[in-house]
Structures are given as structure tokens and as C-alpha cells.
Design a protein around this motif. Structure first.
Motif, PDB file in Angstrom:
ATOM      1  N   GLY A 174       0.898  -1.282   0.155  1.00  0.00           N
ATOM      2  CA  GLY A 174      -0.103   0.072   0.053  1.00  0.00           C
ATOM      3  C   GLY A 174       0.806   1.404   0.048  1.00  0.00           C
ATOM      4  O   GLY A 174       1.901   1.200   0.012  1.00  0.00           O
ATOM      5  N   LYS A 175       0.114   2.488  -0.002  1.00  0.00           N
ATOM      6  CA  LYS A 175       0.895   3.791  -0.238  1.00  0.00           C
ATOM      7  C   LYS A 175      -0.108   4.606   0.567  1.00  0.00           C
ATOM      8  O   LYS A 175      -1.149   4.677   0.371  1.00  0.00           O
ATOM      9  N   ILE A 176       0.650   5.382   1.612  1.00  0.00           N
ATOM     10  CA  ILE A 176      -0.110   6.322   2.308  1.00  0.00           C
ATOM     11  C   ILE A 176       0.543   7.630   1.680  1.00  0.00           C
ATOM     12  O   ILE A 176       1.399   7.845   1.762  1.00  0.00           O
ATOM     13  N   VAL A 177      -0.418   8.404   1.842  1.00  0.00           N
ATOM     14  CA  VAL A 177      -0.127   9.914   1.095  1.00  0.00           C
ATOM     15  C   VAL A 177      -0.975  10.889   2.016  1.00  0.00           C
ATOM     16  O   VAL A 177      -1.755  10.582   2.669  1.00  0.00           O
ATOM     17  N   LYS A 178      -0.426  12.330   1.863  1.00  0.00           N
ATOM     18  CA  LYS A 178      -1.146  13.379   2.764  1.00  0.00           C
ATOM     19  C   LYS A 178      -2.311  13.844   1.842  1.00  0.00           C
ATOM     20  O   LYS A 178      -3.134  14.454   2.475  1.00  0.00           O
ATOM     21  N   TRP A 179      -2.127  13.850   0.537  1.00  0.00           N
ATOM     22  CA  TRP A 179      -3.315  14.457  -0.261  1.00  0.00           C
ATOM     23  C   TRP A 179      -3.083  13.884  -1.527  1.00  0.00           C
ATOM     24  O   TRP A 179      -1.961  13.472  -2.022  1.00  0.00           O
ATOM     25  N   VAL A 180      -4.132  13.747  -2.223  1.00  0.00           N
ATOM     26  CA  VAL A 180      -3.933  13.334  -3.876  1.00  0.00           C
ATOM     27  C   VAL A 180      -4.923  14.243  -4.697  1.00  0.00           C
ATOM     28  O   VAL A 180      -5.616  14.983  -4.023  1.00  0.00           O
ATOM     29  N   ASN A 181      -4.584  14.046  -5.993  1.00  0.00           N
ATOM     30  CA  ASN A 181      -5.536  14.830  -6.699  1.00  0.00           C
ATOM     31  C   ASN A 181      -6.674  13.604  -7.001  1.00  0.00           C
ATOM     32  O   ASN A 181      -6.546  12.851  -7.765  1.00  0.00           O
ATOM     33  N   GLN A 182      -7.772  13.802  -6.303  1.00  0.00           N
ATOM     34  CA  GLN A 182      -8.905  12.842  -6.298  1.00  0.00           C
ATOM     35  C   GLN A 182      -9.291  12.394  -7.752  1.00  0.00           C
ATOM     36  O   GLN A 182      -9.695  11.312  -8.026  1.00  0.00           O
ATOM     37  N   LEU A 183      -9.774  13.594  -8.544  1.00  0.00           N
ATOM     38  CA  LEU A 183     -10.387  13.398  -9.680  1.00  0.00           C
ATOM     39  C   LEU A 183      -9.395  12.573 -10.532  1.00  0.00           C
ATOM     40  O   LEU A 183      -9.966  11.499 -11.129  1.00  0.00           O
ATOM     41  N   GLU A 184      -8.068  12.709 -10.604  1.00  0.00           N
ATOM     42  CA  GLU A 184      -7.082  11.679 -11.195  1.00  0.00           C
ATOM     43  C   GLU A 184      -7.219  10.570 -10.713  1.00  0.00           C
ATOM     44  O   GLU A 184      -7.038   9.510 -11.454  1.00  0.00           O
ATOM     45  N   VAL A 185      -7.147  10.232  -9.490  1.00  0.00           N
ATOM     46  CA  VAL A 185      -7.108   9.060  -8.851  1.00  0.00           C
ATOM     47  C   VAL A 185      -8.280   8.240  -9.230  1.00  0.00           C
ATOM     48  O   VAL A 185      -8.174   7.067  -9.606  1.00  0.00           O
ATOM     49  N   LEU A 186      -9.478   8.623  -9.009  1.00  0.00           N
ATOM     50  CA  LEU A 186     -10.700   7.895  -9.306  1.00  0.00           C
ATOM     51  C   LEU A 186     -10.608   7.490 -10.883  1.00  0.00           C
ATOM     52  O   LEU A 186     -11.245   6.597 -11.147  1.00  0.00           O
ATOM     53  N   ALA A 187     -10.257   8.314 -11.830  1.00  0.00           N
ATOM     54  CA  ALA A 187     -10.153   8.047 -13.091  1.00  0.00           C
ATOM     55  C   ALA A 187      -9.280   7.106 -13.459  1.00  0.00           C
ATOM     56  O   ALA A 187      -9.285   6.485 -14.837  1.00  0.00           O
ATOM     57  N   HIS A 188      -8.310   6.743 -12.606  1.00  0.00           N
ATOM     58  CA  HIS A 188      -7.352   5.747 -12.892  1.00  0.00           C
ATOM     59  C   HIS A 188      -7.701   4.284 -13.114  1.00  0.00           C
ATOM     60  O   HIS A 188      -8.522   3.693 -12.276  1.00  0.00           O
ATOM     61  N   PRO A 189      -7.371   3.603 -14.224  1.00  0.00           N
ATOM     62  CA  PRO A 189      -7.783   2.256 -14.423  1.00  0.00           C
ATOM     63  C   PRO A 189      -7.672   1.355 -13.415  1.00  0.00           C
ATOM     64  O   PRO A 189      -8.207   0.247 -13.041  1.00  0.00           O
ATOM     65  N   ALA A 190      -6.510   1.664 -12.588  1.00  0.00           N
ATOM     66  CA  ALA A 190      -6.105   0.662 -11.387  1.00  0.00           C
ATOM     67  C   ALA A 190      -6.918   0.974 -10.217  1.00  0.00           C
ATOM     68  O   ALA A 190      -7.096  -0.133  -9.478  1.00  0.00           O
ATOM     69  N   VAL A 191      -7.854   1.692 -10.243  1.00  0.00           N
ATOM     70  CA  VAL A 191      -8.534   1.750  -8.733  1.00  0.00           C
ATOM     71  C   VAL A 191      -9.873   0.894  -9.099  1.00  0.00           C
ATOM     72  O   VAL A 191     -10.618   1.287  -9.948  1.00  0.00           O
ATOM     73  N   GLY A 192     -10.174   0.077  -8.009  1.00  0.00           N
ATOM     74  CA  GLY A 192     -11.484  -0.708  -8.307  1.00  0.00           C
ATOM     75  C   GLY A 192     -12.307  -0.402  -7.122  1.00  0.00           C
ATOM     76  O   GLY A 192     -13.455  -1.077  -7.415  1.00  0.00           O
ATOM     77  N   ALA A 193     -11.997   0.179  -6.004  1.00  0.00           N
ATOM     78  CA  ALA A 193     -13.021   0.625  -5.032  1.00  0.00           C
ATOM     79  C   ALA A 193     -12.608   2.024  -4.211  1.00  0.00           C
ATOM     80  O   ALA A 193     -11.569   2.219  -4.247  1.00  0.00           O
ATOM     81  N   PHE A 194     -13.429   2.729  -3.726  1.00  0.00           N
ATOM     82  CA  PHE A 194     -13.271   3.997  -3.228  1.00  0.00           C
ATOM     83  C   PHE A 194     -13.957   3.922  -1.757  1.00  0.00           C
ATOM     84  O   PHE A 194     -15.055   3.641  -1.725  1.00  0.00           O
TER      85      PHE A 194
END
Ligand code: UDP
Length: 464
Positions: free
Chosen positions: A332-352
Motif C-alpha cells: 500500500g501507499k500512504i499519502v497526505k493528499w492526492v488529486n482525487q479526480l485523477e485517482v478515481l479516473a485511473h484504471p487501477a482503482v477498483g473501489a473507493f
């Protein structure tokens, strides 16, 4: 188009990210429709105007007559719950807002209307009236939760509110499918103030010249029909705002954004669970550790936003030992902040795994990503119930039941077993969100109506 360029819309966002983000996107939508936009912003939590060169920004300073310090920056304010903080915010900025609006409207340029966040309530109404402009409001929450807010007096009369622990699982028959535990409340030392804020917000919406909603017709039709008859003002459903144009995605990426994208690029399609509880919610250290172990035990890759302040009373990651962090960093990866719009649009993301803030909810729906719902307070509880029971786009993981075993079980059910038709439903919603913004889609038609409406209220009551 040329004619509109000379017409300015003044916007007054609430200074929290979940409210500012949709307001600034709405500003972009107005700008693309040919209007000029001025954003009046509190000196508390100010945005960086250089990120939005197409708009004019004016800072409203707190009322410091006779006092040097900003009341919102005092230690007492940082210890306040959100309800008390909103009370202080509204008190502090009422008069400075009036002065600032007067200065803007008196500047000689044609101002069509004010668009203020609905949570400012009726406070902004008198100021707009004084300078002779109409006031519209932006609702940054969904329509279903607004129905529940509008029903507060009834909920009180029928003793659903204040919530009693013994009735949590009881259905609220007047607001199907909500249960008592889904009602939009929050823990506060000032329960009467919560009622005041909510009532003031609903009254302010009813007396406005129209409500702009970051939602779309297909998603919330029954709630919107109920609101139409309850509120009796024009309603414009032009969401999802962030999908109106690709230019709403940031053009520059930080180093951390690149690192996150590189990491996501290395994961299998639909394998990653993305975890974020938004910009305001906080959790206990005990809950934080259960989440950490649950994620680790699920054996799935995860991207977890642990923003500073997420864990009550601690700085960043103090609770996790170095050994634990090394141990999980393989998966896993722990971060302080992400660009959520980009993360959710990434094909690797399977659940939020989300707290179900309205922006997060819509953003997930638009990308067809199934949700694990752990609402914390206010409208998040209503959103979660709708996500699970009505839109069938997620599963519930109640905060009170959030131990490592349950977490592992829920993650596996969503990511490995792919829920019960969950993926299919999510893809359907993604498609519907796309259709509403197509040329003849409902949100596009509402936007045309909104532009006509703004121009008509301008000519009825325009200060020039
Ligand atoms: N957000 C983000 N990066 C993060 C977490 C959140 O960009 O790491 C954004 C998210 O895309 C959303 C907003 O912050 O637009 C959060 O709004 P939401 O209504 O979901 O929750 P709130 O923060 O108001 O509780």
C-alpha cells in the motif's frame, strides 16, 4: 456572448474545500457561458488566486474594528466543533461581506446577481437587497440530503430529532429509505445552533431567486420533485460540475502527484482500494489502527490519504510504527493528499472507501467506481444510504462496526467478489452521468435555462 461578457456574477463561497471546489467549478461554467466572475472570499482559508486567472478575487477581511486578531484564528476557534465554528464564521463575516458587496456593486460595472453558498443562509439576502441585486444560492450537497434538512421541523415534531440511540434502526417513513441513524446531524455542544443553521439555510434557499445544484436529474429525480413543491423557487440541476470540461483538471502536477500516478500505473486494473475521508472528518486513533490493519490484512493494494489532522489529537502517522509502515509499503501507499479526480479516473482503482461527502460521491459515480461507505456526519449519512440502497453503487461499512475483521471482509467482497452486480450498476451510473451533459442531456438543458434566468433577473433588478 459579447453582451454577457459585460455582465458580472459575484460569488460568495463557504471557505471549506468541499464547498469551495464546486463553487469555483460553477464559476468556470459561468465564465464559459460568457459571464465575468468575481469571487468574494473570506480571509479565513483563502484560495490562491493565481490558480484561477480568469476570475477576479476580492478578499473579505474579518471585522477587526477594535480588535486586532481574527476571531477564527484564535485557539478557542480551533477547538470548536463545526456547528459552533460556522456560527462564528457567519457572525464574523456578515458585516464585512455587506461592505464588500456594496463596494463591488457600486463599482460601475453591471452586476447580474450574487451566487452565495446556501450555508451562508439568509445572511446574504439583506446585503443583496440593499444593493439591488438578486441572490441565487448554490447547494453543494445532494437533493436527498436537502430534503432531510427541509424536514427538520417535522423530524423534531415527530421526535426523530434529537436522535435517540434506542431508535437508530427505525425507518423514517416520511423520508424513505432513511433510517433514524441516517439523518443529517452532527455531534455538537450547541444542538440548538445546529437547528438554527439548518432552518436559516432552508429559509434562505426558499427566499432566493433560484437554487443551483451540483447533481443531475436522473440520479435524484424523486428528491428533486419533492424539493420543487417544497421550495417553490426555480431549481437548476447542472451537475456534475467537474465534468463540464476537461479543463477543470489541473494542468500542473506536483511531485507527489507524479509519484502517486507512477505507483498506480504499476498496479493491476481495478485492483486498488482508494481510501479518503475528505477534508474535514476526523477519526480516533483506535479507528485509525483498525483501518491500517484491515487494509493490510485484506492483501489488496491500497492508496490511503492520511491528511494531517485526520487522526484526532495526533500529528501525522505517529500511531504507526516504522516496522508497520515498512511492512505495508510493499502493498500500500500512504499519502497526505492526492488529486482525487485523477485517482478515481485511473484504471487501477477498483473501489473507493469514502466518508461519502457529496463531491466524493459524485466524483466516484462519474468514474463508475464502487464505494465502501463510512459516513461520519451531516449529509454524508444520507448520501451513504442512497449510494447503498437506492443507487446500488456501494456497500455500507458503518463506523461503529469498523474493526479489522469487518474491514477485511468488506474490502474483499467489493474488490474480489465484485459485490452483487455492483460493478454493472456503477458503470450504468457512469454512463448516465455522461448522458446528462451531452448536447440534449438534462444538465445541458438546465444550464441553458440558468443562463436565461440569470439574464432575466439581471434585467428585472440590475444595479449598474
Ligand atoms: N479531495 C482531493 N484530494 C484528497 C481528498 C479530497 O482532491 O486527497 C477533494 C475531493 O476530490 C472533493 C473534496 O476534496 O472534491 C472533498 O469534498 P467532499 O464533499 O467529498 O468532502 P468534504 O471534504 O467536504 O468532507
Amino acid at each position: 456572448m459579447e453582451e454577457r461578457k459585460e455582465r458580472r456574477i459575484i460569488m460568495f463561497p463557504l471557505p471549506f474545500l468541499g464547498h469551495f471546489n464546486p463553487m469555483i467549478k460553477l464559476a468556470g461554467i459561468f465564465h464559459r457561458s460568457g459571464f465575468s466572475v468575481t469571487i468574494l472570499h473570506t480571509s479565513f482559508n483563502p484560495p490562491d488566486p493565481s490558480l484561477y486567472p480568469e476570475f477576479t478575487f476580492r478578499t473579505i477581511h474579518h471585522n477587526n474594528e477594535g480588535e486586532e486578531e481574527d476571531p477564527l484564528a484564535q485557539p478557542e476557534a480551533s477547538g470548536m466543533d463545526l456547528v459552533a465554528f460556522i456560527r462564528l464564521l457567519r457572525q464574523t463575516y456578515a458585516e464585512p461581506f455587506r461592505e464588500s458587496l456594496t463596494a463591488q456593486v457600486g463599482g460601475g460595472e453591471k452586476v447580474c446577481c450574487l451566487v452565495s453558498d446556501v450555508v451562508w443562509g439568509k445572511n446574504t439576502e439583506d446585503a443583496a437587497e440593499e444593493v439591488g441585486i438578486r441572490r441565487m444560492v448554490l447547494s453543494t450537497s445532494g437533493a436527498a440530503s436537502f430534503c432531510a434538512y427541509a424536514a427538520y421541523p417535522l423530524l423534531r415534531d415527530k421526535h426523530y430529532l434529537p436522535i435517540q440511540d434506542s431508535r437508530l434502526d427505525e425507518p423514517v417513513t416520511e423520508l424513505t429509505p432513511l433510517k433514524v441513524k441516517d439523518l443529517p446531524v452532527m455531534e455538537t455542544n450547541e444542538p440548538e445552533e445546529l437547528f438554527r443553521v439548518v432552518n436559516n439555510m432552508v429559509k434562505g434557499a426558499k427566499s432566493s431567486s433560484g437554487i443551483i445544484w451540483n447533481t443531475f436529474e436522473d440520479l435524484e429525480r424523486p428528491s428533486l420533485m419533492a424539493l420543487n413543491s417544497e421550495l417553490q423557487v426555480p431549481i437548476f440541476l447542472i451537475g456534475p460540475f467537474h465534468k463540464h470540461t476537461d479543463s477543470f483538471l489541473p494542468t500542473t502536477k506536483s511531485k507527489e502527484d507524479h509519484v502517486t500516478t507512477d505507483w498506480l500505473d504499476k498496479q493491476d486494473p481495478k485492483s486498488v482500494i482508494y481510501v479518503s475521508f475528505g477534508s474535514l472528518a476526523d477519526i480516533e486513533e483506535k479507528e485509525f489502527l483498525e483501518i491500517a490493519w484491515g487494509l493490510r490484512n485484506s492483501q489488496r493494494p491500497f492508496l490511503w490519504v492520511v491528511r494531517p489532522g485526520l487522526v484526532r489529537g495526533t500529528e501525522w502517522l505517529e500511531s504507526l510504527s516504522r516496522e508497520f509502515i515498512d511492512n505495508i509499503s510493499r502493498k500500500g501507499k500512504i499519502v497526505k493528499w492526492v488529486n482525487q479526480l485523477e485517482v478515481l479516473a485511473h484504471p487501477a482503482v477498483g473501489a473507493f472507501w469514502t466518508h461519502c461527502g457529496w463531491n466524493s460521491t459524485l466524483e466516484s459515480i462519474c468514474e463508475g467506481v464502487p464505494m465502501i461507505c463510512t459516513p461520519c456526519f451531516t449529509d454524508q449519512r444520507v448520501n451513504a444510504r442512497y449510494i447503498v440502497d437506492v443507487w446500488q453503487a456501494g456497500v455500507m461499512l458503518e463506523r461503529s462496526k469498523m474493526d479489522r475483521k469487518e474491514i477485511e471482509k468488506v474490502i474483499r467482497s467489493v474488490i474480489i467478489e465484485e459485490g452483487d452486480g455492483l460493478t454493472e450498476m456503477c458503470l450504468k451510473w457512469k454512463e448516465r452521468a455522461k448522458v446528462c451533459l451531452s448536447k440534449d442531456g438534462s444538465s445541458s438543458r438546465y444550464l441553458e435555462k440558468l443562463v436565461t434566468h440569470v439574464l432575466s433577473i439581471d434585467s428585472n433588478a440590475c444595479a449598474s
